[in-house]
Design a protein around this motif. Structure first.
Motif, short mmCIF file in Angstrom:
data_model
loop_
_atom_site.label_atom_id
_atom_site.label_comp_id
_atom_site.label_asym_id
_atom_site.label_seq_id
_atom_site.Cartn_x
_atom_site.Cartn_y
_atom_site.Cartn_z
N GLY A 156 0.82 -1.21 0.00
CA GLY A 156 0.00 0.00 0.00
C GLY A 156 0.86 1.26 0.00
N MET A 157 1.93 1.27 0.77
CA MET A 157 2.83 2.41 0.81
C MET A 157 3.50 2.63 -0.55
SD MET A 157 2.61 3.89 3.71
CE MET A 157 4.08 4.93 3.70
N ARG A 158 3.88 1.54 -1.21
CA ARG A 158 4.48 1.67 -2.54
C ARG A 158 3.47 2.24 -3.54
NH1 ARG A 158 7.06 -3.25 -0.87
NH2 ARG A 158 5.33 -4.52 -1.70
N GLN A 159 2.22 1.78 -3.44
CA GLN A 159 1.20 2.27 -4.36
C GLN A 159 0.90 3.75 -4.08
OE1 GLN A 159 -2.18 -0.33 -4.63
NE2 GLN A 159 -2.97 0.65 -6.48
N ILE A 160 0.88 4.13 -2.82
CA ILE A 160 0.70 5.54 -2.47
C ILE A 160 1.83 6.39 -3.06
CG2 ILE A 160 0.72 7.20 -0.56
CD1 ILE A 160 -0.66 5.02 1.15
N LEU A 161 3.06 5.91 -2.92
CA LEU A 161 4.22 6.62 -3.46
C LEU A 161 4.09 6.82 -4.96
CD1 LEU A 161 7.08 7.78 -3.03
CD2 LEU A 161 7.97 5.46 -3.40
N TRP A 162 3.69 5.77 -5.67
CA TRP A 162 3.54 5.87 -7.12
C TRP A 162 2.38 6.79 -7.48
CZ3 TRP A 162 6.77 5.65 -10.70
CH2 TRP A 162 6.41 5.46 -12.03
N GLY A 163 1.33 6.80 -6.68
CA GLY A 163 0.22 7.71 -6.91
C GLY A 163 0.64 9.16 -6.75
N PHE A 164 1.41 9.45 -5.71
CA PHE A 164 1.91 10.82 -5.53
C PHE A 164 2.83 11.23 -6.69
CE2 PHE A 164 1.01 10.54 -0.81
CZ PHE A 164 0.08 11.56 -0.82
N PHE A 165 3.64 10.28 -7.17
CA PHE A 165 4.51 10.59 -8.31
C PHE A 165 3.67 10.98 -9.52
CE2 PHE A 165 6.44 9.23 -12.29
CZ PHE A 165 7.67 9.87 -12.25
N LYS A 166 2.64 10.19 -9.82
CA LYS A 166 1.84 10.47 -11.01
C LYS A 166 1.05 11.77 -10.87
CE LYS A 166 -0.11 6.31 -11.48
NZ LYS A 166 -0.90 5.22 -12.12
N LYS A 167 0.56 12.05 -9.66
CA LYS A 167 -0.21 13.27 -9.46
C LYS A 167 0.68 14.50 -9.40
CE LYS A 167 -3.01 16.50 -8.02
NZ LYS A 167 -3.72 17.31 -9.05
N MET A 168 1.64 14.50 -8.49
CA MET A 168 2.39 15.71 -8.18
C MET A 168 3.54 15.98 -9.15
SD MET A 168 2.39 15.24 -4.03
CE MET A 168 3.11 16.84 -3.68
N VAL A 169 4.06 14.93 -9.76
CA VAL A 169 5.17 15.12 -10.71
C VAL A 169 4.65 15.18 -12.15
CG1 VAL A 169 7.30 14.13 -11.63
CG2 VAL A 169 6.85 14.04 -9.17
N ILE A 170 3.86 14.19 -12.54
CA ILE A 170 3.39 14.13 -13.93
C ILE A 170 2.24 15.10 -14.16
CG2 ILE A 170 2.47 12.68 -15.76
CD1 ILE A 170 5.36 12.05 -14.97
N ALA A 171 1.12 14.91 -13.48
CA ALA A 171 -0.08 15.72 -13.74
C ALA A 171 0.15 17.20 -13.45
CB ALA A 171 -1.24 15.19 -12.91
N ASP A 172 0.75 17.50 -12.30
CA ASP A 172 0.88 18.90 -11.90
C ASP A 172 1.97 19.63 -12.66
OD1 ASP A 172 -1.19 18.48 -10.19
OD2 ASP A 172 0.01 18.44 -8.35
N ASN A 173 2.89 18.92 -13.31
CA ASN A 173 3.86 19.58 -14.18
C ASN A 173 3.31 19.75 -15.59
OD1 ASN A 173 6.63 20.28 -13.04
ND2 ASN A 173 6.31 18.26 -12.16
N CYS A 174 2.43 18.84 -16.00
CA CYS A 174 1.78 18.99 -17.31
C CYS A 174 0.74 20.09 -17.28
CB CYS A 174 1.11 17.67 -17.71
SG CYS A 174 2.24 16.36 -18.22
#
Length: 477
Positions: free
Chosen positions: A195-213
């Protein structure tokens, strides 16, 4: 309360500690804690709409009991209809009232009748589309005798309002979630670690990918009349990754958080941009919504059992309703219609179920044919996303018209090297794990390599994430 907010970083550990160290002796106590935590989580958005959520919960809870107790089909149908009408009535009032009034006024204006309309300046209750569908599926399943009515109000209330999924899904089923709520949960380290790994990957996709796009997409769509065709194509592509990173990132965080409490939620995304046709894409994108419409709309309409015309009709209905579910704007309806058109060749050729397995499974790379199909499906999806993102149909049409130009094959200026490199990193990780539940579910490497990868992801988040508490796109739906 946003997942990517400081408040949530305090909220989650407090609930976790109370859940496993204070209330662990009885699952009923844990459920009460989850209910109170969920109500608090929702009230942080706007406490007034908490009463609407509580009313919806009470309505469907009572309706379910009355449907099961009904002695005649007519009586059961009455309670089912009452629940559906009231639920959809609230949803329609808050989400679609202005759309229908404005559309009706425009229609009359087209015939020369000018009328003044009364529009409502109201805020859409966050998550109403999601928790409404939770309740509807519950009462329909009772009516269809698929499940028994729940007699414990707290257990049912947790099913509807469970905070990880409350505001943006996935859309759960009582058959899947309620049994987990109604039994003792034992802390499982492996489940929590995943669950912690999935949370980490979710934050990556939201805060790094989505919010930079997002800033680049906003600028391009705002100034589309002066941007080059190549830049407009880049804007559509970046929006495709923005909405994917944003929504699948939310889903990853929701599923990961739920695993910390010993509860497994339905998988909502399965690496959709690796799809080889549009049918496969919709089996992998927003899975809980697609399956909801399939089970509660498409199949009751006759599904694919009837003749060709019935199949075509039902397919268009399902896609148009899906578009309308997303928002009260003709852009969403056209987006749904475009996807229905994409689906037609597969339906007519009876090939809509041909790509059920993971692409290039047990291979490093796809074949040239598979790669071409993936690119074509992605291109068609990006074209449809233009309507999803545009403020109006006119803007979407003009945006597409400006793309059709010889300058299309030039290089966008400026070229977003950093953002594309981050997107490339995400795609590599997800391609390597395309047969798994999430991008960091890695078991093919030794522990040290996995730990290094986790540290790299954490470093990228700390270095490139947007920490501005940006809301998730699907909160508006």
């Amino acid at each position: 309360m946003l997942f990517n907010s400081v408040g949530f970083l305090f909220f989650l550990p407090i609930v976790f500690i109370l859940y496993w160290f204070v209330f662990r002796k009885k699952y009923q106590y844990q459920n009460l804690l989850l209910l109170l935590a969920s109500f608090y989580f929702y009230a942080c958005w706007d406490w007034r709409f908490l009463f609407l959520l509580m009313f919806s919960i009470g309505l469907d809870f009572v309706s379910g009991l009355q449907i099961e107790k009904s002695k005649t089909k007519k009586e059961a149908t009455f309670w089912l209809t009452l629940s559906i009408v009231i639920n959809l009535g609230f949803l329609g009032f808050f989400k679609y009232y202005n759309f229908f009034v404005e559309s009706f006024a425009e229609l009359l204006n087209g015939f020369g009748f000018k009328i003044n309309v009364w529009l409502l300046n109201i805020v859409l209750p966050v998550g109403i589309s999601f928790y409404t569908f939770h309740g509807l599926s519950y009462v329909i399943d009772i009516y269809k005798k698929r499940i028994k009515a729940e007699t414990n109000f707290i257990d049912y209330a947790v099913f509807v309002s469970y905070f990880p999924l409350l505001v943006a899904g996935p859309i759960e089923r009582a058959t899947h979630l309620l049994p987990q709520i109604q039994k003792k949960r034992v802390f499982n380290y492996d489940q929590a670690a995943d669950g912690m790994r999935q949370i980490l990957w979710g934050f990556f996709k939201k805060m790094v990918i989505a919010d930079n796009c997002a800033p680049l997409v906003n600028e391009i769509f705002t100034n589309y009349q002066t941007e080059s065709p190549a830049t407009l194509v880049m804007g559509a592509v970046l929006f495709a990754f923005q909405i994917y990173g944003d929504f699948s990132g939310y889903s990853d965080i929701a599923l990961g958080v739920s695993k910390l409490f010993g509860i497994e939620l339905l998988k909502n995304f399965a690496f959709p941009y690796f799809s080889r046709d549009i049918a496969e894409f919709w089996r992998r994108w927003h899975i809980s919504l697609s399956s909801w419409f399939r089970d509660y709309l498409y199949i009751p309409l006759g599904g694919s059992k009837g003749g060709l015309m019935m199949k075509i009709r039902n397919t268009f209905i399902i896609f148009l309703v899906s578009g309308f579910w997303h928002g009260a704007n003709w852009t969403f309806i056209i987006w749904g219609g475009l996807n229905a058109l994409y689906f037609m060749p597969l339906l007519l050729a009876d090939k809509n179920r041909q790509n059920l397995e993971v692409v290039a499974m047990d291979k490093l790379l796809p074949s040239f044919r598979e790669f071409f199909k993936i690119l074509l499906t992605f291109a068609l999806t990006c074209l449809a996303w233009i309507f999803f993102r545009a403020e109006s149909v006119t803007q979407a049409v003009l945006y597409i018209q400006r793309i059709i130009d010889p300058a299309l094959f030039s290089i966008p200026k400026p070229f977003p090297v950093k953002v594309l490199a981050l997107v490339g990193f995400m795609l590599i990780i997800e391609w390597m794990n395309r047969g798994k539940v999430h991008g960091l579910e890695i078991d093919r490497f030794n522990p040290w390599i996995r730990r290094i990868l986790y540290l790299i992801v954490i470093y990228i988040i700390l270095r490139y994430a947007n920490f501005g508490n940006n809301e998730f796109i699907y909160f508006q739906f």
